[in-house]
Design an enzyme around this catalytic site. Structure first.
Site, PDB file in Angstrom:
ATOM      1  N   LYS A 193       0.200  -1.339   0.213  1.00 40.29           N
ATOM      2  CA  LYS A 193      -0.051  -0.203  -0.133  1.00 40.29           C
ATOM      3  C   LYS A 193       0.717   1.588  -0.509  1.00 40.29           C
ATOM      4  O   LYS A 193       0.484   2.304  -0.720  1.00 40.29           O
ATOM      5  CB  LYS A 193      -1.230  -0.322   1.191  1.00 40.29           C
ATOM      6  CG  LYS A 193      -2.223   1.673   1.204  1.00 40.29           C
ATOM      7  CD  LYS A 193      -2.308   1.306   2.866  1.00 40.29           C
ATOM      8  CE  LYS A 193      -3.274   2.485   2.665  1.00 40.29           C
ATOM      9  NZ  LYS A 193      -4.683   2.488   3.548  1.00 40.29           N
ATOM     10  N   GLU A 199      11.291  -4.370   4.706  1.00 41.23           N
ATOM     11  CA  GLU A 199      11.255  -6.317   3.769  1.00 41.23           C
ATOM     12  C   GLU A 199      10.251  -6.278   2.144  1.00 41.23           C
ATOM     13  O   GLU A 199      11.062  -6.761   1.532  1.00 41.23           O
ATOM     14  CB  GLU A 199       9.387  -7.115   4.623  1.00 41.23           C
ATOM     15  CG  GLU A 199       9.953  -7.272   6.310  1.00 41.23           C
ATOM     16  CD  GLU A 199       9.714  -5.644   6.775  1.00 41.23           C
ATOM     17  OE1 GLU A 199       8.577  -4.381   6.357  1.00 41.23           O
ATOM     18  OE2 GLU A 199       8.936  -6.506   8.091  1.00 41.23           O
ATOM     19  N   GLY A 247      -4.851  -2.520   5.321  1.00 42.70           N
ATOM     20  CA  GLY A 247      -4.449  -3.006   4.274  1.00 42.70           C
ATOM     21  C   GLY A 247      -4.986  -4.311   4.843  1.00 42.70           C
ATOM     22  O   GLY A 247      -4.855  -5.115   3.956  1.00 42.70           O
ATOM     23  N   ARG A 248      -5.337  -4.651   6.160  1.00 40.61           N
ATOM     24  CA  ARG A 248      -5.823  -6.126   6.297  1.00 40.61           C
ATOM     25  C   ARG A 248      -7.011  -5.994   5.264  1.00 40.61           C
ATOM     26  O   ARG A 248      -8.006  -6.939   5.990  1.00 40.61           O
ATOM     27  CB  ARG A 248      -6.031  -5.698   7.511  1.00 40.61           C
ATOM     28  CG  ARG A 248      -6.954  -4.797   8.478  1.00 40.61           C
ATOM     29  CD  ARG A 248      -5.761  -4.993  10.274  1.00 40.61           C
ATOM     30  NE  ARG A 248      -6.549  -4.119  10.958  1.00 40.61           N
ATOM     31  CZ  ARG A 248      -5.737  -3.503  10.588  1.00 40.61           C
ATOM     32  NH1 ARG A 248      -4.897  -2.521  10.169  1.00 40.61           N
ATOM     33  NH2 ARG A 248      -6.394  -2.026  11.491  1.00 40.61           N
ATOM     34  N   GLU A 333      -5.189  -6.636  14.935  1.00 36.30           N
ATOM     35  CA  GLU A 333      -4.544  -5.090  14.615  1.00 36.30           C
ATOM     36  C   GLU A 333      -5.295  -4.056  14.363  1.00 36.30           C
ATOM     37  O   GLU A 333      -5.343  -2.984  15.232  1.00 36.30           O
ATOM     38  CB  GLU A 333      -3.536  -4.819  12.660  1.00 36.30           C
ATOM     39  CG  GLU A 333      -2.260  -4.822  12.635  1.00 36.30           C
ATOM     40  CD  GLU A 333      -2.280  -4.603  11.635  1.00 36.30           C
ATOM     41  OE1 GLU A 333      -2.841  -3.990  10.507  1.00 36.30           O
ATOM     42  OE2 GLU A 333      -0.416  -4.984  11.422  1.00 36.30           O
ATOM     43  N   HIS A 364      -4.657 -33.499  17.805  1.00 36.03           N
ATOM     44  CA  HIS A 364      -3.222 -34.180  18.520  1.00 36.03           C
ATOM     45  C   HIS A 364      -2.294 -33.139  18.893  1.00 36.03           C
ATOM     46  O   HIS A 364      -1.359 -33.738  18.915  1.00 36.03           O
ATOM     47  CB  HIS A 364      -3.219 -35.297  17.379  1.00 36.03           C
ATOM     48  CG  HIS A 364      -3.909 -35.762  16.813  1.00 36.03           C
ATOM     49  ND1 HIS A 364      -4.260 -37.160  17.645  1.00 36.03           N
ATOM     50  CD2 HIS A 364      -4.895 -35.442  15.511  1.00 36.03           C
ATOM     51  CE1 HIS A 364      -5.311 -37.388  16.872  1.00 36.03           C
ATOM     52  NE2 HIS A 364      -6.280 -36.820  15.778  1.00 36.03           N
ATOM     53  N   LYS A 473       9.520  -0.757  13.911  1.00 33.68           N
ATOM     54  CA  LYS A 473      10.175   0.094  13.059  1.00 33.68           C
ATOM     55  C   LYS A 473      10.967   0.593  12.719  1.00 33.68           C
ATOM     56  O   LYS A 473      12.145   0.816  12.559  1.00 33.68           O
ATOM     57  CB  LYS A 473       8.839   0.391  11.481  1.00 33.68           C
ATOM     58  CG  LYS A 473       8.167  -0.614  10.999  1.00 33.68           C
ATOM     59  CD  LYS A 473       7.019  -0.618  10.193  1.00 33.68           C
ATOM     60  CE  LYS A 473       6.222  -1.218  10.030  1.00 33.68           C
ATOM     61  NZ  LYS A 473       5.017  -0.680   8.903  1.00 33.68           N
TER      62      LYS A 473
HETATM   63  O1  LIG Z   1       1.256  -3.182   2.239  1.00 32.27           O
HETATM   64  P1  LIG Z   1       2.588  -2.086   2.945  1.00 32.27           P
HETATM   65  O2  LIG Z   1       2.047  -0.803   3.073  1.00 32.27           O
HETATM   66  O3  LIG Z   1       3.351  -2.782   3.039  1.00 32.27           O
HETATM   67  O4  LIG Z   1       2.042  -2.869   4.374  1.00 32.27           O
HETATM   68  C1  LIG Z   1       2.628  -4.009   5.043  1.00 32.27           C
HETATM   69  C2  LIG Z   1       2.215  -3.641   6.243  1.00 32.27           C
HETATM   70  O5  LIG Z   1       2.869  -3.452   7.566  1.00 32.27           O
HETATM   71  C3  LIG Z   1       2.483  -2.238   8.346  1.00 32.27           C
HETATM   72  O6  LIG Z   1       3.101  -3.265   9.410  1.00 32.27           O
HETATM   73  C4  LIG Z   1       1.512  -3.196   8.849  1.00 32.27           C
HETATM   74  O7  LIG Z   1       0.990  -3.429  10.235  1.00 32.27           O
HETATM   75  C5  LIG Z   1       0.359  -3.586   8.068  1.00 32.27           C
HETATM   76  O8  LIG Z   1      -1.052  -2.914   8.412  1.00 32.27           O
HETATM   77  C6  LIG Z   1       0.334  -3.872   6.316  1.00 32.27           C
HETATM   78  O9  LIG Z   1      -0.686  -4.017   5.931  1.00 32.27           O
END
Ligand SMILES: O=P(O)(O)OC[C@H]1O[C@H](O)[C@H](O)[C@@H](O)[C@@H]1O
Length: 503
Positions: A193, A199, A247-248, A333, A364, A473
């Protein structure tokens, strides 16, 4: 009575029935087996094995009314800026539904349709190419939804593409995903987003170098300019998203591009239709017969009435084994907050720890603790009525286990031998899908989304920000130079750990 007083009175309500065995509550009111159940399209849910009674439910529905839940649901669909801390609308519903006349929701829906058209063109052009494999690079909301959907909905026959997911910054993840792939027949989709996620940027760079250029690189982002600049991806290979999609909550947008590549664009649209069916139900149905209200209020009851600190989700279907990972982000979240939207302390417990895994495997591993441990763990059991696998005897066994576990959790079994005694009273909801299809799957995820929002209304918190993940972060970016060179850390424990890492 205001919401805060109603919320704090749930403990007293629970105290009234907490020591009545669940089996007895059910025996006293056997009609609850039917009355505490609802069907919405392909989804049936039965709440009769929750540890409440009709009076407790009445108190819960009164609580929902006291926070104006129905009109605040409408505010979400209408695109009001309900994400107050970031001043944003929250319009994931507009990605799949057209249920609001508000201009901002209409405009969002039009943008979503336009993006979907472009996504279909990109799916078609990739299908006409020699590409066999897709690597989807993203993390969190840009990974968990597509990863779950692809795993859940890919049929037994190979689709047009093999779709792989790369999220973790650990280089072993990239090494594993790329092993055995041919760069000449692979395309990568970078999903972020913000296009600022460490990452995804690092893994994206690995993919660009491995592919030998940007020719087979695609992107999905709300920050199209940054995607274009940092990876030299031309605009026609970038699909948009918008700041009004969290995002979620984004798998319904172009973030679902890998889903469309794996199962086809038509099936992706069926997924959206299933969610739209749930949207219409949730928006237009009175609370007492509204599945999302039942689900949300049950969670609030277990947390604030009975005081249970965790919640399990236990799909009895191998294809849904990633559901708990996905729900961990969606629920924790969204609801992992301790202050209300006005900044004051919530004053009651909010989100429980969500966890789980697929039955029967989990029987199990951790079910011993669920049956006889000292913590009571409420659980959502999810089953599928019609099997698509060719082994009917296995499906019957799977269903028998689901039925058996929920019955044993509720009723327990007395014994003179304390080691062999089961207390029972473990509350469960059983959710059954007619079959696992894109529609029923879409409806199920939309149900959880709406349940989360309703819980946030009861607690008075903002379900749509996530400032809690920022601190780690920031510290990581401060510490990166210390790992790369001689820079020192201020914190004495970090310094000691750095010494080990530099050895
Ligand atoms: O889609 P992005 O901007 O790469 O974000 C990826 C993710 O990273 C963040 O740390 C948020 O906690 C998430 O809510 C998000 O989905």
């Amino acid at each position: 009575m205001d919401a805060a007083s109603r919320l704090s009175q749930l403990r007293a309500q629970a105290g009234r029935i907490q020591h009545t065995p669940l089996a007895k509550l059910i025996a006293q009111d056997p009609a609850r087996a039917q009355d505490f159940a609802l069907r919405v399209g392909p989804i049936y849910a039965n709440f009769a094995r929750q540890h409440y009674d009709r009076d407790a439910l009445a108190a819960l529905f009164a609580l929902a009314q006291s926070v104006d839940a129905p009109s605040r649901l409408k505010a979400l669909f209408d695109g009001e800026k309900i994400n107050l801390t970031e001043g944003r609308s929250v319009l994931h519903t507009s990605l799949r539904s057209d249920l609001s006349d508000a201009p901002v929701a209409k405009a969002a829906h039009a943008q979503a349709l336009e993006a979907r058209k472009r996504m279909r063109e990109l799916v078609d052009s990739l299908a006409a190419s020699g590409i066999t494999d897709i690597v989807s690079v993203g993390i969190g909301g840009s990974d968990l939804g597509p990863r779950l959907a692809v795993d859940a909905l890919s049929g037994p026959k190979p689709g047009r593409f093999r779709v792989h997911f790369l999220s973790n910054v650990d280089g072993h993840a990239a090494q594993r995903v790329l092993a055995g792939l041919d760069p000449a027949r692979t395309a990568a989709v970078l999903i972020s987003k913000t296009f600022g996620t460490q990452e995804t940027l690092l893994n994206g760079a690995i993919l660009r170098d491995w592919l030998g250029g940007t020719e087979r690189l695609y992107a999905v982002s709300a920050n199209v300019e940054r995607a274009a600049q940092s990876f030299s991806i031309p605009a026609e290979r970038i699909l948009p998203m918008w700041d009004w999609v969290g995002g979620r909550y984004s798998l319904w947008s172009a973030v679902g591009f890998p889903i469309a590549l794996a199962i086809g664009m038509d099936a992706f649209e069926q997924l959206l239709d299933g969610a739209a069916q749930m949207d219409a139900h949730v928006l237009h149905t009175p609370a007492e017969t509204n599945l999302a209200f039942w689900h949300a209020l049950t969670s609030v009851w277990n947390r604030n009435g009975l005081g249970y600190a965790t919640q399990a989700v236990l799909p009895y279907d191998e294809r849904l084994k990633l559901l708990s990972n996905y729900l961990q982000q969606l629920v924790m979240e969204s609801l992992g907050k301790s202050v209300r939207t006005d900044g004051s302390p919530v004053g009651v417990e909010t989100v429980p720890v969500w966890w789980g895994g697929a039955g029967t495997d989990t029987q199990h591993s951790f079910f011993q603790a669920l049956h006889q441990g000292t913590s009571i763990v409420p659980a959502d059991f999810i089953g599928v009525i019609r099997a698509d696998a060719p082994y009917p005897q296995n499906h019957r066994a799977l269903q028998a286990n689901l039925l058996a576990q929920t019955e044993a959790f509720a009723n327990g079994q007395a014994s003179d031998d304390p080691h062999r005694a089961y207390a029972g009273g473990r509350p469960t909801t059983t959710i059954l899908l007619d079959a696992l299809t894109p529609q029923s799957f879409g409806a199920l995820l939309a149900l959880y989304e709406h349940s989360v929002y309703l819980q946030s209304l009861v607690w008075g918190i903002n379900a749509f920000d996530q400032f809690g993940v920022e601190l780690g972060k920031q510290v990581a970016s401060r510490l990166l130079p210390a790992l790369e060179g001689e820079a020192q850390a201020d914190d004495p424990v970090t310094r000691a750990l750095l010494e080990q890492l530099r050895r």
